[in-house]
Scaffold this motif. Structure first.
Motif, short mmCIF file in Angstrom:
data_model
loop_
_atom_site.label_atom_id
_atom_site.label_comp_id
_atom_site.label_asym_id
_atom_site.label_seq_id
_atom_site.Cartn_x
_atom_site.Cartn_y
_atom_site.Cartn_z
N GLU A 77 0.85 -1.20 0.00
CA GLU A 77 0.00 0.00 0.00
C GLU A 77 0.88 1.24 0.00
O GLU A 77 1.26 1.73 1.04
CB GLU A 77 -0.92 -0.01 1.22
CG GLU A 77 -1.99 -1.08 1.20
CD GLU A 77 -2.92 -0.95 -0.02
OE1 GLU A 77 -3.26 0.19 -0.37
OE2 GLU A 77 -3.28 -1.99 -0.62
N ASP A 78 1.12 1.74 -1.16
CA ASP A 78 2.02 2.87 -1.35
C ASP A 78 3.32 2.70 -0.56
O ASP A 78 4.17 1.96 -0.96
CB ASP A 78 1.36 4.18 -0.93
CG ASP A 78 0.64 4.80 -2.10
OD1 ASP A 78 0.77 6.00 -2.30
OD2 ASP A 78 0.00 4.04 -2.84
N GLU B 33 1.51 10.62 -10.54
CA GLU B 33 2.73 10.95 -9.81
C GLU B 33 3.84 11.38 -10.77
O GLU B 33 4.05 10.74 -11.80
CB GLU B 33 3.15 9.69 -9.05
CG GLU B 33 4.49 9.77 -8.36
CD GLU B 33 4.98 8.36 -8.05
OE1 GLU B 33 4.20 7.58 -7.49
OE2 GLU B 33 6.14 8.05 -8.41
N TYR B 57 1.88 1.66 -14.48
CA TYR B 57 1.70 1.58 -13.04
C TYR B 57 1.23 2.92 -12.46
O TYR B 57 0.31 2.99 -11.65
CB TYR B 57 2.99 1.12 -12.36
CG TYR B 57 2.94 1.15 -10.86
CD1 TYR B 57 2.14 0.27 -10.14
CD2 TYR B 57 3.68 2.09 -10.15
CE1 TYR B 57 2.08 0.31 -8.76
CE2 TYR B 57 3.64 2.13 -8.76
CZ TYR B 57 2.84 1.24 -8.07
OH TYR B 57 2.78 1.29 -6.70
N ARG B 58 1.86 3.98 -12.93
CA ARG B 58 1.45 5.31 -12.45
C ARG B 58 0.02 5.63 -12.86
O ARG B 58 -0.74 6.25 -12.11
CB ARG B 58 2.41 6.39 -12.99
CG ARG B 58 3.75 6.37 -12.29
CD ARG B 58 4.61 7.54 -12.73
NE ARG B 58 4.94 7.46 -14.15
CZ ARG B 58 5.37 8.50 -14.86
NH1 ARG B 58 5.51 9.68 -14.30
NH2 ARG B 58 5.67 8.34 -16.12
N GLN B 61 -2.34 3.68 -10.63
CA GLN B 61 -2.44 4.34 -9.32
C GLN B 61 -3.39 5.52 -9.37
O GLN B 61 -4.23 5.69 -8.50
CB GLN B 61 -1.06 4.84 -8.88
CG GLN B 61 -0.21 3.81 -8.17
CD GLN B 61 0.97 4.47 -7.46
OE1 GLN B 61 1.67 5.29 -8.07
NE2 GLN B 61 1.17 4.14 -6.21
N ASP B 64 -6.84 4.51 -9.40
CA ASP B 64 -7.23 3.70 -8.24
C ASP B 64 -7.58 2.27 -8.62
O ASP B 64 -8.56 1.71 -8.08
CB ASP B 64 -8.42 4.33 -7.50
CG ASP B 64 -8.00 5.51 -6.65
OD1 ASP B 64 -7.06 5.35 -5.85
OD2 ASP B 64 -8.62 6.59 -6.80
N LYS B 66 -5.73 -1.72 -9.76
CA LYS B 66 -4.47 -2.46 -9.73
C LYS B 66 -3.92 -2.54 -11.14
O LYS B 66 -4.67 -2.55 -12.12
CB LYS B 66 -4.70 -3.88 -9.20
CG LYS B 66 -5.05 -3.92 -7.74
CD LYS B 66 -5.25 -5.38 -7.32
CE LYS B 66 -5.89 -5.47 -5.94
NZ LYS B 66 -6.43 -6.82 -5.68
#
Lengths: 78, 78
Positions: A77-78, B33, B57-58, B61, B64, B66
């Motif tokens: 988790e982050d 990010e 991946y970013r 994220q 929200d 996977k």
DNA sequence: TCCATACTTGACATTTTTGACAAGTCAAGA
DNA sequence: TCTTGACTTGTCAAAAATGTCAAGTATGGA
């Protein structure tokens, strides 16, 4: 999770899948569609490179797994 | 499945997820990010670029979801 | 010890992604 | 029509992935 951790986890997952199939890096590279060198396998498995999705897709195909199986990683988790 | 088809499918999946969240490309880019431009969102969603796993991946994220949720694509049998 | 196999690491050229900006299209609304 | 918002598309530089080769390390067996 930062970039290097992500890459290490993905690489480790590919290594696991490859060993499950009892393939050497050379075997895997040979099974991959198009040109592929053991150098690349090594770099990806050790997390030293940030592969593109198409590269991962070719690896998944050679390992006879779905792309998502490579991504099934326990994301801290982050 | 060839490269361009893979990229189109991945892009479409990201578009779907983004619209589910009612985000514009600008909203999404802003949530990602590090530096990210709407140009990149557009290029990835339309399959014109072959993103790296870290880029995906970013995006995951920011959406929200996977990473594997982006990869859950119906892969046509070769 | 010597050799082979498996893997890592460094270097290199080529190609491509990424990040940034500008300009263009397109649709909806005032 | 004009404007605004959302998105696309082109160009560009910088960074990085990819493909290739060569050399290095490590392990195990003959």
């Amino acid at each position: 999770m930062d970039k290097s951790e992500l890459l290490r986890i993905i690489g480790k997952r590919i290594l696991e899948l490859r060993e499950e199939k009892n393939l050497t890096q050379l075997d895997l590279a040979a099974k991959i569609e198009g040109d592929f060198d053991t150098t690349n396998v090594s770099r990806i498995e050790s997390g030293r490179t940030n592969p593109t999705i198409f590269t991962l897709y070719r690896i998944a195909q050679a390992l006879d797994v779905k792309l998502e199986d490579i991504m099934k990683i326990e994301i801290p988790e982050d």
